[in-house]
Structure formats: C-alpha cells, structure tokens
Write a protein that holds these residues in place. Structure first.
Motif, PDB file in Angstrom:
ATOM      1  N   PHE A  22       0.823  -1.209   0.000  1.00  0.00           N
ATOM      2  CA  PHE A  22       0.000   0.000   0.000  1.00  0.00           C
ATOM      3  C   PHE A  22       0.859   1.263   0.000  1.00  0.00           C
ATOM      4  CE2 PHE A  22      -2.538   3.337   1.936  1.00  0.00           C
ATOM      5  CZ  PHE A  22      -3.757   3.195   1.289  1.00  0.00           C
ATOM      6  N   PHE A  23       1.820   1.333   0.928  1.00  0.00           N
ATOM      7  CA  PHE A  23       2.587   2.566   1.083  1.00  0.00           C
ATOM      8  C   PHE A  23       3.711   2.708   0.057  1.00  0.00           C
ATOM      9  CE2 PHE A  23       0.764   2.013   5.386  1.00  0.00           C
ATOM     10  CZ  PHE A  23       0.117   3.231   5.490  1.00  0.00           C
ATOM     11  N   ALA A  24       4.119   1.598  -0.564  1.00  0.00           N
ATOM     12  CA  ALA A  24       5.162   1.674  -1.592  1.00  0.00           C
ATOM     13  C   ALA A  24       4.584   1.412  -2.980  1.00  0.00           C
ATOM     14  CB  ALA A  24       6.282   0.676  -1.281  1.00  0.00           C
ATOM     15  N   SER A  25       3.294   1.642  -3.113  1.00  0.00           N
ATOM     16  CA  SER A  25       2.600   1.280  -4.344  1.00  0.00           C
ATOM     17  C   SER A  25       3.096   2.038  -5.576  1.00  0.00           C
ATOM     18  CB  SER A  25       1.089   1.499  -4.179  1.00  0.00           C
ATOM     19  OG  SER A  25       0.826   2.861  -3.866  1.00  0.00           O
ATOM     20  N   GLU A  26       3.481   3.291  -5.394  1.00  0.00           N
ATOM     21  CA  GLU A  26       3.899   4.093  -6.547  1.00  0.00           C
ATOM     22  C   GLU A  26       5.140   3.504  -7.218  1.00  0.00           C
ATOM     23  OE1 GLU A  26       4.317   8.184  -5.672  1.00  0.00           O
ATOM     24  OE2 GLU A  26       2.243   8.459  -4.996  1.00  0.00           O
ATOM     25  N   SER A  27       6.085   3.038  -6.422  1.00  0.00           N
ATOM     26  CA  SER A  27       7.300   2.442  -6.999  1.00  0.00           C
ATOM     27  C   SER A  27       7.084   1.000  -7.425  1.00  0.00           C
ATOM     28  CB  SER A  27       8.453   2.518  -5.986  1.00  0.00           C
ATOM     29  OG  SER A  27       8.109   1.851  -4.787  1.00  0.00           O
ATOM     30  N   LEU A  28       6.058   0.340  -6.865  1.00  0.00           N
ATOM     31  CA  LEU A  28       5.805  -1.075  -7.159  1.00  0.00           C
ATOM     32  C   LEU A  28       4.731  -1.277  -8.233  1.00  0.00           C
ATOM     33  CD1 LEU A  28       5.820  -2.555  -3.527  1.00  0.00           C
ATOM     34  CD2 LEU A  28       7.656  -2.649  -5.214  1.00  0.00           C
ATOM     35  N   THR A  29       4.108  -0.206  -8.691  1.00  0.00           N
ATOM     36  CA  THR A  29       3.029  -0.299  -9.680  1.00  0.00           C
ATOM     37  C   THR A  29       3.398  -1.100 -10.933  1.00  0.00           C
ATOM     38  OG1 THR A  29       2.034   1.778  -8.928  1.00  0.00           O
ATOM     39  CG2 THR A  29       1.436   1.021 -11.129  1.00  0.00           C
ATOM     40  N   PRO A  30       4.639  -0.986 -11.465  1.00  0.00           N
ATOM     41  CA  PRO A  30       4.991  -1.789 -12.654  1.00  0.00           C
ATOM     42  C   PRO A  30       4.791  -3.295 -12.480  1.00  0.00           C
ATOM     43  CG  PRO A  30       6.629  -0.077 -12.295  1.00  0.00           C
ATOM     44  CD  PRO A  30       5.718  -0.040 -11.103  1.00  0.00           C
ATOM     45  N   LEU A  31       4.777  -3.773 -11.240  1.00  0.00           N
ATOM     46  CA  LEU A  31       4.567  -5.208 -11.011  1.00  0.00           C
ATOM     47  C   LEU A  31       3.189  -5.657 -11.491  1.00  0.00           C
ATOM     48  CD1 LEU A  31       6.110  -5.685  -7.433  1.00  0.00           C
ATOM     49  CD2 LEU A  31       7.053  -6.487  -9.604  1.00  0.00           C
ATOM     50  N   LEU A  32       2.218  -4.745 -11.441  1.00  0.00           N
ATOM     51  CA  LEU A  32       0.867  -5.101 -11.849  1.00  0.00           C
ATOM     52  C   LEU A  32       0.786  -5.443 -13.335  1.00  0.00           C
ATOM     53  CD1 LEU A  32      -1.290  -2.484  -9.889  1.00  0.00           C
ATOM     54  CD2 LEU A  32      -0.891  -4.882  -9.322  1.00  0.00           C
ATOM     55  N   GLU A  33       1.725  -4.947 -14.097  1.00  0.00           N
ATOM     56  CA  GLU A  33       1.732  -5.221 -15.540  1.00  0.00           C
ATOM     57  C   GLU A  33       2.354  -6.578 -15.867  1.00  0.00           C
ATOM     58  OE1 GLU A  33       3.740  -1.964 -17.338  1.00  0.00           O
ATOM     59  OE2 GLU A  33       2.354  -0.440 -16.571  1.00  0.00           O
ATOM     60  N   MET A  34       2.922  -7.239 -14.867  1.00  0.00           N
ATOM     61  CA  MET A  34       3.551  -8.550 -15.084  1.00  0.00           C
ATOM     62  C   MET A  34       2.516  -9.657 -14.940  1.00  0.00           C
ATOM     63  SD  MET A  34       7.156  -8.042 -13.048  1.00  0.00           S
ATOM     64  CE  MET A  34       8.260  -6.684 -13.421  1.00  0.00           C
ATOM     65  N   THR A  35       1.581  -9.692 -15.870  1.00  0.00           N
ATOM     66  CA  THR A  35       0.510 -10.694 -15.831  1.00  0.00           C
ATOM     67  C   THR A  35       1.033 -12.124 -15.842  1.00  0.00           C
ATOM     68  OG1 THR A  35      -0.961  -9.130 -16.954  1.00  0.00           O
ATOM     69  CG2 THR A  35      -1.626 -11.445 -16.941  1.00  0.00           C
ATOM     70  N   PRO A  36       2.030 -12.468 -16.660  1.00  0.00           N
ATOM     71  CA  PRO A  36       2.565 -13.840 -16.638  1.00  0.00           C
ATOM     72  C   PRO A  36       3.104 -14.245 -15.272  1.00  0.00           C
ATOM     73  CG  PRO A  36       3.296 -12.706 -18.617  1.00  0.00           C
ATOM     74  CD  PRO A  36       2.663 -11.672 -17.748  1.00  0.00           C
ATOM     75  N   LEU A  37       3.701 -13.282 -14.536  1.00  0.00           N
ATOM     76  CA  LEU A  37       4.220 -13.585 -13.205  1.00  0.00           C
ATOM     77  C   LEU A  37       3.084 -13.928 -12.256  1.00  0.00           C
ATOM     78  CD1 LEU A  37       6.497 -13.701 -11.116  1.00  0.00           C
ATOM     79  CD2 LEU A  37       6.227 -11.216 -10.797  1.00  0.00           C
ATOM     80  N   ARG A  38       2.011 -13.127 -12.279  1.00  0.00           N
ATOM     81  CA  ARG A  38       0.854 -13.417 -11.426  1.00  0.00           C
ATOM     82  C   ARG A  38       0.263 -14.778 -11.756  1.00  0.00           C
ATOM     83  NH1 ARG A  38      -3.360 -10.556 -12.472  1.00  0.00           N
ATOM     84  NH2 ARG A  38      -2.610  -9.034 -14.005  1.00  0.00           N
ATOM     85  N   SER A  39       0.143 -15.076 -13.051  1.00  0.00           N
ATOM     86  CA  SER A  39      -0.426 -16.353 -13.475  1.00  0.00           C
ATOM     87  C   SER A  39       0.443 -17.519 -13.025  1.00  0.00           C
ATOM     88  CB  SER A  39      -0.572 -16.373 -15.002  1.00  0.00           C
ATOM     89  OG  SER A  39      -1.443 -15.347 -15.438  1.00  0.00           O
ATOM     90  N   ALA A  40       1.765 -17.348 -13.115  1.00  0.00           N
ATOM     91  CA  ALA A  40       2.685 -18.411 -12.704  1.00  0.00           C
ATOM     92  C   ALA A  40       2.582 -18.670 -11.205  1.00  0.00           C
ATOM     93  CB  ALA A  40       4.120 -18.033 -13.076  1.00  0.00           C
ATOM     94  N   ILE A  41       2.423 -17.610 -10.417  1.00  0.00           N
ATOM     95  CA  ILE A  41       2.291 -17.765  -8.967  1.00  0.00           C
ATOM     96  C   ILE A  41       1.013 -18.519  -8.630  1.00  0.00           C
ATOM     97  CG2 ILE A  41       1.920 -16.522  -6.801  1.00  0.00           C
ATOM     98  CD1 ILE A  41       3.766 -14.327  -7.891  1.00  0.00           C
ATOM     99  N   VAL A  42      -0.100 -18.121  -9.276  1.00  0.00           N
ATOM    100  CA  VAL A  42      -1.373 -18.800  -9.027  1.00  0.00           C
ATOM    101  C   VAL A  42      -1.279 -20.274  -9.421  1.00  0.00           C
ATOM    102  CG1 VAL A  42      -3.820 -18.899  -9.641  1.00  0.00           C
ATOM    103  CG2 VAL A  42      -2.711 -16.684  -9.300  1.00  0.00           C
ATOM    104  N   PHE A  43      -0.701 -20.554 -10.581  1.00  0.00           N
ATOM    105  CA  PHE A  43      -0.548 -21.933 -11.054  1.00  0.00           C
ATOM    106  C   PHE A  43       0.261 -22.750 -10.046  1.00  0.00           C
ATOM    107  CE2 PHE A  43       1.207 -25.454 -13.394  1.00  0.00           C
ATOM    108  CZ  PHE A  43       0.256 -25.777 -14.349  1.00  0.00           C
ATOM    109  N   ALA A  44       1.360 -22.178  -9.554  1.00  0.00           N
ATOM    110  CA  ALA A  44       2.226 -22.890  -8.609  1.00  0.00           C
ATOM    111  C   ALA A  44       1.511 -23.147  -7.281  1.00  0.00           C
ATOM    112  CB  ALA A  44       3.506 -22.088  -8.378  1.00  0.00           C
ATOM    113  N   VAL A  45       0.750 -22.156  -6.810  1.00  0.00           N
ATOM    114  CA  VAL A  45       0.018 -22.317  -5.551  1.00  0.00           C
ATOM    115  C   VAL A  45      -1.036 -23.413  -5.677  1.00  0.00           C
ATOM    116  CG1 VAL A  45      -1.613 -21.209  -3.974  1.00  0.00           C
ATOM    117  CG2 VAL A  45       0.412 -19.981  -4.728  1.00  0.00           C
ATOM    118  N   MET A  46      -1.810 -23.380  -6.760  1.00  0.00           N
ATOM    119  CA  MET A  46      -2.859 -24.386  -6.950  1.00  0.00           C
ATOM    120  C   MET A  46      -2.255 -25.783  -7.086  1.00  0.00           C
ATOM    121  SD  MET A  46      -5.469 -22.476  -6.704  1.00  0.00           S
ATOM    122  CE  MET A  46      -6.789 -23.611  -7.108  1.00  0.00           C
ATOM    123  N   GLY A  47      -1.129 -25.883  -7.784  1.00  0.00           N
ATOM    124  CA  GLY A  47      -0.488 -27.175  -7.949  1.00  0.00           C
ATOM    125  C   GLY A  47       0.080 -27.714  -6.657  1.00  0.00           C
ATOM    126  N   SER A  48       0.750 -26.859  -5.879  1.00  0.00           N
ATOM    127  CA  SER A  48       1.365 -27.316  -4.636  1.00  0.00           C
ATOM    128  C   SER A  48       0.328 -27.723  -3.601  1.00  0.00           C
ATOM    129  CB  SER A  48       2.280 -26.218  -4.062  1.00  0.00           C
ATOM    130  OG  SER A  48       1.540 -25.057  -3.775  1.00  0.00           O
TER     131      SER A  48
END
Length: 329
Positions: A22-48
C-alpha cells in the motif's frame, strides 16, 4: 513469544505485505503489468496445494454425500445470493470486487485446516474444495456475465480459459502426479508445500495491495470522508456475508440431521473463499481488490476464533463423557 510468532506468522506477514504494497505502491506499480508472473504464482500455488489433497479422504465423503452437496451448494449459490442485495448501497467497483469474492471457490488451504482444528469432518471440506475449484470455470464466468457485465470488459471466453489454465490444469496435473507415485513424497513434504503455497498467497496479496492503493488514492482525492464510510460499510458487509454463510451452513446441516462433525465442515467449507483466484480475477476484471483482501483476512480471524471455540467445546464434552463413564464404573 517465539511460539506465538511461529503460530501466527501468516497473519503477521499478511499485515506487513498489505502495508508494504500500500505505502510503496507508486514504486511497485509496474509489477501489476507482469501478468505472466501473477499467473505463474497462481498456477504454482494451486499445484502445490492440489498435490497434497489425499484422494482416499475425498472418497470418504461419498458414504454420506448430503452434507458435502450442501456445502458445495452454499459455496457456489448461497454466498452469491447473500451478496446480491449489497449492491444497493456499495459503489459499483467495490460491489464488483465483493461479488467476485462470493463467486470464487473454497480455499484449498485453510478450509480443511480450520475444519480439522475445530474437530470437524475433514473429508467434507476436502471434497467441497475439489468440486468448487473445478466448477469455478463455469460458476465465475456465468456470475460475472449475469451481474457484472457492465463493470468488466473481460470476455466469458477469456475467463473460462484463464480459470482452466490456473485452476483446473494444476489440480488435475497434481492429482495425476499423486497417482503416478508421488503421493508418499507429497505427504512427507506437506508442510513445506503448504509453506510454499502460503508464500505464493502472500505474493498475490502484495499485488492486490498495490492495486488497492491506486483505488484508495483516487477515492481519497475525490472525497476522503465518503470513502471512509464506504470502507466501513464494506467491512460490515464482508463480516456479515461470511458469518451468515457459516451460520446458514451449520443450521442447514443440522436440519438434514448431519452429525456435529459434518455441521462444522459444512459451515466452514461452505463459507470460505480462496484469495489467490479471487485477486487474480478481480485484477483482470478491473474491479476493486479490497473486498477480496478484506474477506480473506476476516474469514481467517473469525474462523480461527470459532474453530478454537468448537475445539474446546468438543474436548470439554469428551472429558465430561469420560468422567461420567468413570463414575458409573
């Protein structure tokens, strides 16, 4: 002190991740554009988490299917219906986020754990988890199309494909691996796999908190006091929704004469919702992720208290029965 930190590390980490995002959102905003990264995390969590689901425990629920069917119906149908009237007073983006939270499946991790802690029937929670996660490829797109068609631009085809890729495939793949001979390994590594999954969930919370900060900043600039009222309304709504679904599940199971262990399982698994999938869908649909974060945090706190109460009640009942038996002898 160390024991308390160890037992509550996830909740503590959850708060810290939300604060950092929340408080570091301005510098971390580019992470939201990394859709493949989010998808990979979800895939790994569901698999594990999927590979740790024991098939033999799931099969136990087939002996008495009614409580399991009841829990599935509550999770898939009753919770969204309970959420529907809340659109009358919640802003469209916030209601959209809350309605998505009501549509997503039962959480893979905590439903069975909390049911076990409360001395409930774990097999019902496991079966509810499996069925609702596999069914979400139909439930979520239908619900979004019927209720949120004007709020989101994500097509039904895209939703079905994303959910199939991120939910169905990893679960099926994980169960196939168990049947192929990795069941014993998965059981031995269950704690490590659960820890890995929790780290993935915390990562998704980070994405969600960054997105939330953007929404909050815009709302605060427009009208800070109004936004504060909306957050208060949302907290009441989230708490009411979860508690109402849990209580409904317990009493509905009691009405069909299910035993105490089954009532607990129906209440918990019928009302819990997964954070990982909920955040992914909320971000993709462009609605507020705050309701999903709030729902997850609230269900953890509420169910921890309730599970502890049920566990103590069960132990007290057992001790009382043992004392009665010893006196009669």
């Amino acid at each position: 002190m160390g024991a308390r930190l160890k037992s509550h590390w996830f909740l503590i980490s959850l708060v810290l991740i939300i604060a950092i995002g929340f408080f570091a959102s301005e510098s971390l905003t580019p992470l939201l554009e990394m859709t493949p990264l989010r998808s990979a995390i979800v895939f790994a969590v569901m698999g594990s988490m999927g590979i740790t689901l024991p098939a033999h425990s799931v099969r136990q629920s087939f002996h008495k299917p009614l409580p399991t069917l009841l829990a599935i119906a509550i999770n898939v149908v009753v919770v969204p219906l309970l959420c529907w009237p809340m659109r009358a007073y919640l802003p469209a983006p916030i209601f959209g986020g809350l309605f998505i939270a009501s549509l997503v499946p039962c959480t893979l991790a905590s439903a069975a754990v909390w049911t076990r802690k409360a001395d409930g029937n774990e097999s019902i929670a496991l079966m509810t988890t499996v069925v609702t996660n596999l069914a979400c490829i139909a439930v979520v797109p239908i619900g979004v199309t019927l209720v949120l068609a004007k709020t989101t631009e994500l097509s039904v085809t895209d939703q079905v494909w994303n959910l199939t890729l991120l939910v169905v495939i990893p679960i099926v793949l994980a169960q196939t691996m168990r049947m192929a001979g990795l069941a014993e390994w998965a059981d031995r590594q269950k704690l490590r796999l659960s820890f890995f999954a929790q780290l993935g969930i915390l990562s998704m919370v980070g994405f969600g908190s960054i997105a939330s900060a953007m929404v909050v900043r815009e709302a605060m600039q427009e009208n800070a006091s109004r936004f504060g009222i909306q957050i208060g309304q949302l907290l009441v709504s989230v708490t009411t929704l979860h508690v109402a679904a849990l209580v409904f599940g317990v009493f509905a199971a009691r009405m069909v004469r299910a035993d105490r262990e089954s009532q607990i399982a129906v209440g918990i698994s019928g009302s819990q919702k997964t954070l990982t999938i909920g955040l992914q869908i909320a971000i993709d649909c462009g609605v507020s992720v705050i309701p999903m974060l709030m729902y997850h945090f609230t269900q953890l706190v509420i169910d921890t208290v309730i599970a502890s109460h049920w566990s103590h009640a069960s132990k007290s009942k057992t001790n009382s029965s043992e004392e009665t038996s010893s006196r009669s002898l």
